[in-house]
Every structure is written in structure tokens, then in C-alpha cells.
Design an enzyme around this catalytic site. Structure first.
Site, mmCIF file in Angstrom:
data_model
loop_
_atom_site.group_PDB
_atom_site.id
_atom_site.type_symbol
_atom_site.label_atom_id
_atom_site.label_comp_id
_atom_site.label_asym_id
_atom_site.label_seq_id
_atom_site.Cartn_x
_atom_site.Cartn_y
_atom_site.Cartn_z
ATOM 1 N N ASP A 5 -7.653 -2.303 -0.577
ATOM 2 C CA ASP A 5 -6.588 -3.320 0.131
ATOM 3 C C ASP A 5 -7.211 -4.759 0.109
ATOM 4 O O ASP A 5 -8.441 -4.663 0.553
ATOM 5 C CB ASP A 5 -6.299 -2.632 1.269
ATOM 6 C CG ASP A 5 -4.990 -3.403 2.136
ATOM 7 O OD1 ASP A 5 -5.043 -4.773 2.113
ATOM 8 O OD2 ASP A 5 -4.201 -2.768 2.589
ATOM 9 N N HIS A 54 0.919 -1.252 0.004
ATOM 10 C CA HIS A 54 0.051 0.160 0.052
ATOM 11 C C HIS A 54 0.682 1.142 0.086
ATOM 12 O O HIS A 54 0.241 2.403 -0.178
ATOM 13 C CB HIS A 54 -1.239 -0.060 1.205
ATOM 14 C CG HIS A 54 -2.236 0.482 0.858
ATOM 15 N ND1 HIS A 54 -3.524 0.306 1.458
ATOM 16 C CD2 HIS A 54 -2.863 1.456 -0.101
ATOM 17 C CE1 HIS A 54 -4.583 0.824 0.949
ATOM 18 N NE2 HIS A 54 -4.053 1.520 -0.186
ATOM 19 N N ASP A 112 -10.055 -0.614 3.475
ATOM 20 C CA ASP A 112 -8.863 -1.152 4.079
ATOM 21 C C ASP A 112 -9.190 -1.754 5.711
ATOM 22 O O ASP A 112 -10.174 -0.922 6.325
ATOM 23 C CB ASP A 112 -7.967 -0.078 4.068
ATOM 24 C CG ASP A 112 -6.305 -0.627 4.427
ATOM 25 O OD1 ASP A 112 -6.146 -1.625 5.154
ATOM 26 O OD2 ASP A 112 -5.330 0.114 4.015
ATOM 27 N N ASP A 119 -3.563 3.498 8.053
ATOM 28 C CA ASP A 119 -2.349 4.055 7.139
ATOM 29 C C ASP A 119 -2.001 5.404 7.293
ATOM 30 O O ASP A 119 -1.648 5.915 6.508
ATOM 31 C CB ASP A 119 -2.505 3.448 5.589
ATOM 32 C CG ASP A 119 -2.394 1.927 5.584
ATOM 33 O OD1 ASP A 119 -1.940 1.377 6.605
ATOM 34 O OD2 ASP A 119 -2.863 1.456 4.599
ATOM 35 N N HIS A 132 -6.901 -1.005 7.775
ATOM 36 C CA HIS A 132 -5.861 -0.313 8.467
ATOM 37 C C HIS A 132 -6.257 1.012 8.073
ATOM 38 O O HIS A 132 -6.448 1.554 6.727
ATOM 39 C CB HIS A 132 -4.641 -0.492 8.475
ATOM 40 C CG HIS A 132 -4.185 -2.033 8.724
ATOM 41 N ND1 HIS A 132 -4.458 -3.030 8.017
ATOM 42 C CD2 HIS A 132 -3.798 -2.568 9.788
ATOM 43 C CE1 HIS A 132 -4.285 -4.166 8.495
ATOM 44 N NE2 HIS A 132 -3.622 -3.884 9.656
ATOM 45 N N ASP A 149 -6.827 -6.785 2.336
ATOM 46 C CA ASP A 149 -7.350 -6.852 3.963
ATOM 47 C C ASP A 149 -8.558 -5.951 4.360
ATOM 48 O O ASP A 149 -9.203 -6.186 5.469
ATOM 49 C CB ASP A 149 -6.236 -6.654 4.876
ATOM 50 C CG ASP A 149 -5.860 -5.309 5.033
ATOM 51 O OD1 ASP A 149 -6.496 -4.234 4.710
ATOM 52 O OD2 ASP A 149 -4.610 -4.921 5.710
ATOM 53 N N GLU A 180 -1.715 -4.766 -1.795
ATOM 54 C CA GLU A 180 -1.443 -5.795 -0.872
ATOM 55 C C GLU A 180 -1.737 -7.255 -1.047
ATOM 56 O O GLU A 180 -1.644 -8.078 -0.095
ATOM 57 C CB GLU A 180 -2.115 -5.350 0.645
ATOM 58 C CG GLU A 180 -1.673 -4.197 0.953
ATOM 59 C CD GLU A 180 -0.105 -3.965 1.696
ATOM 60 O OE1 GLU A 180 0.191 -5.297 2.065
ATOM 61 O OE2 GLU A 180 0.438 -3.154 2.196
ATOM 62 N N HIS A 213 4.356 0.911 4.253
ATOM 63 C CA HIS A 213 2.864 0.822 3.650
ATOM 64 C C HIS A 213 1.808 1.123 4.924
ATOM 65 O O HIS A 213 0.712 1.578 4.600
ATOM 66 C CB HIS A 213 2.719 -0.554 3.429
ATOM 67 C CG HIS A 213 2.505 -1.723 4.603
ATOM 68 N ND1 HIS A 213 2.053 -3.020 4.294
ATOM 69 C CD2 HIS A 213 2.943 -1.665 5.717
ATOM 70 C CE1 HIS A 213 2.095 -3.338 5.462
ATOM 71 N NE2 HIS A 213 2.621 -2.809 6.363
#
Length: 311
Positions: free
Chosen positions: A231, A101, A128, A132, A130, A233, A276, A145
Site C-alpha cells: 500500500d 486495497h 500497510d 484492514d 492499516h 501509505d 491505493e 478497503h
């Protein structure tokens, strides 16, 4: 987006140094094997595959314990920014095939430059687990990332990767959906910068469709370009296991497709990151295929016919 008049530009980003583990560099090849180009052509798009970017490490950027592999990630950021900007300026829709990412430091910055030239704001939809939004001084791991949103909002200080006067994204124009893992200091930065965060509790309480429609209304009202960063995830690990940062409780297959279908219906999407994907951790290409299916939904493929037939 009108499929009969649009060209999409595929840009492979074999970057894994921002993630702290190997495997993401194989992502672009996995997307191509999973048929992303043919899926888009079947939907009526012209596809310009620019191959993979492979810049040499930047000799002017220092090694930093707080931002690991900065010369490599910084070199990619510069190359991605230029390639994304050029693709958008030429009237195509850039699709970044990642890669970790950290690539969004370049893609979003390139789109911000393009938007500034059009005198329009850039909004970012960040799908995502997260946020980030770490800076080098707040990151527990030093993996870049975890820093791209802070970077393209001008809130992460590195050695100068891009010009200091580059166009930035207003944190209030960042909409994060599906968040379920945030570091303590990162939480403070998100709150201070008023990033719009819809965690999975918000999704459960309000519904994915309601949240996305509200965001799209904001984008349309602002006359903005919209960059979508997806992403692996963001999805629940049961749906897409091929990622090095799995967090339970992610979006379902249908929730993710709903977002893509609403994005397509809006006609507002200007650019897309697919990030990712780690084929080394995947189950026989399953995650790559899911991500390609999601991209196809964003560009017009439907799971169900509309209107629903009775009987």
C-alpha cells in the site's frame, strides 16, 4: 525468481469504490506512465500486460450500508480472483496495479486457490499503515478497503461474493509490517485471530531487516507461496504523498527498498499488489515513480552494487 525465465502479468484494477473517495481508479494508468513495464523488461522479464479489468456491477449482490458499493467491489473481486489465479497457474507472476486495497480480496483469494491446488500454504506480507481486518459489522466507515484481510481469512461476512468453500488464508500466515492506524474493534479481531503484526515501534526497535528475514525464514520453512501487498501509505507521506489515507511516521525510502531487495534475494515471492495510489493527490507523479522503483527492486534492481567497493 530468475529474471531470464520469468514472465510477469500486469493486471490493471481501476477500482476506487472500496475506498470512499475518487482517484484510485487512475492508478493503473499512472503506473504504466511511470514505466513499470519497461522497468521490468530492462531486468530481463517478459511482460504480459492484460490491460484493465472493467466488470459490470454484480446484480446478485445487495447494496449494504455496512459494506459500501458491494455490487461493484464484489464484481471486481470475482474478476480479479479469476485473472490472478489464471496468471499464476500459467506460471507467471501476477502484479495487480491498483486501485484501492479492496482488490486484495480477489488477488489473495486467487493465489489461495492456486496454492491449494499445489498443496502448499499461502503466506501474505501486508505492507500497510492499516491492518484492514474490519468486518462489515465492525467497520466505522463501511469502506470495503478496510476489510480485505478479514475477507480472505474468512472472518468478514458479506453476501456470497466467492464460493463459501473457497481456500482461505490462515490468519497466522499473515504478516503485517508498518502498521500505525488500527480501529478499536479491529484490534480485538487481530488479537483473537493471532495475526502477526509488526507496527512501526517494532520496526524501530528490531530493525526492518531483522523482521523481514524472520518472516522469510517462516515462509521458506513452510514451503509456502508468498503474496506481497504494498500500500502506498506504508511509506511515510514525505516519501509518497499520493494516497488518500496518509498516516505520519511510515517507512523510509531505504527501509522500503531493503524489504524489496530481501524479497528478491529470497526468491519466494509469487505475486504482488500495488495499491491505493491516488494520482489526483500526488505530487507530479512522484508516488507512482517511487512505487515503480520499489517493484523494480523486488524484481532485481539494486540501489548499490554488492559487494560494497572499498576506497
Amino acid at each position: 525468481m530468475q529474471a531470464e525465465t520469468k514472465t510477469v502479468t500486469l493486471i490493471g484494477i481501476p477500482l476506487e469504490e472500496g475506498s470512499g473517495r475518487g482517484g484510485c481508479a487512475m492508478g493503473p494508468a499512472a503506473y504504466r506512465i511511470a514505466g513499470i513495464a519497461s522497468a521490468l523488461r530492462e531486468l530481463g522479464y517478459a511482460v504480459d500486460d492484460r490491460g484493465d479489468l472493467r466488470p459490470a456491477p454484480a446484480s446478485d449482490l445487495p447494496e449494504m450500508a455496512e459494506a459500501k458499493h458491494l455490487p461493484i467491489v464484489g464484481a471486481f473481486t470475482r474478476a480479479i480472483e479469476a485473472e490472478t489465479y489464471a496468471a499464476a497457474r500459467n506460471g507467471t507472476v501476477p502484479i495487480l496495479l491498483g486501485g484501492d486495497h479492496s482488490l486484495s480480496m480477489g488477488s489473495v483469494s486467487g493465489m489461495a486457490r492456486h496454492a491449494a491446488e499445489l498443496e502448499r500454504p499461502l503466506y501474505v506480507m501486508w505492507l500497510d499503515a492499516h491492518s484492514d481486518f474490519n468486518a462489515p459489522e465492525t467497520s466505522p466507515s463501511g469502506n470495503i478497503h478496510g476489510m480485505p484481510v478479514a475477507f480472505f481469512c474468512g472472518k468478514a461476512e458479506f453476501a456470497p461474493i466467492l464460493p463459501v468453500d473457497r481456500p482461505l488464508v490462515d490468519p497466522k500466515h499473515v504478516y503485517q509490517i508498518g502498521i500505525r492506524s488500527v480501529d478499536e474493534e479491529e484490534r480485538r479481531l487481530i488479537r483473537e485471530n493471532t495475526v502477526n503484526v509488526f507496527d512501526m515501534r517494532a520496526v524501530d526497535e528490531e530493525g526492518m531487516g531483522s523482521i523481514v528475514k524472520r518472516i522469510l525464514s517462516d515462509v521458506r520453512e513452510a514451503g509456502a507461496l508468498l503474496h506481497v501487498s504494498l500500500d502506498v501509505d506504508f511509506l511515510d507521506p514525505d516519501v509518497a504523498p499520493g494516497v488518500g489515507t496518509t498516516v505520519p511516521g511510515g517507512a523510509t525510502f531505504r527501509e522500503a527498498h531493503l524489504i524489496m531487495e530481501l524479497l528478491h534475494d529470497s526468491g519466494l515471492v509469487s505475486s504482488l499488489d500495488l495499491v491505493e495510489l491516488n494520482p489526483f493527490l500526488d505530487d507530479r507523479g512522484r508516488s507512482a515513480r517511487v512505487m515503480v522503483e520499489l517493484a523494480a527492486s523486488l524484481f532485481g534492481r539494486r540501489i548499490l552494487d554488492r559487494p560494497t567497493r572499498g576506497g
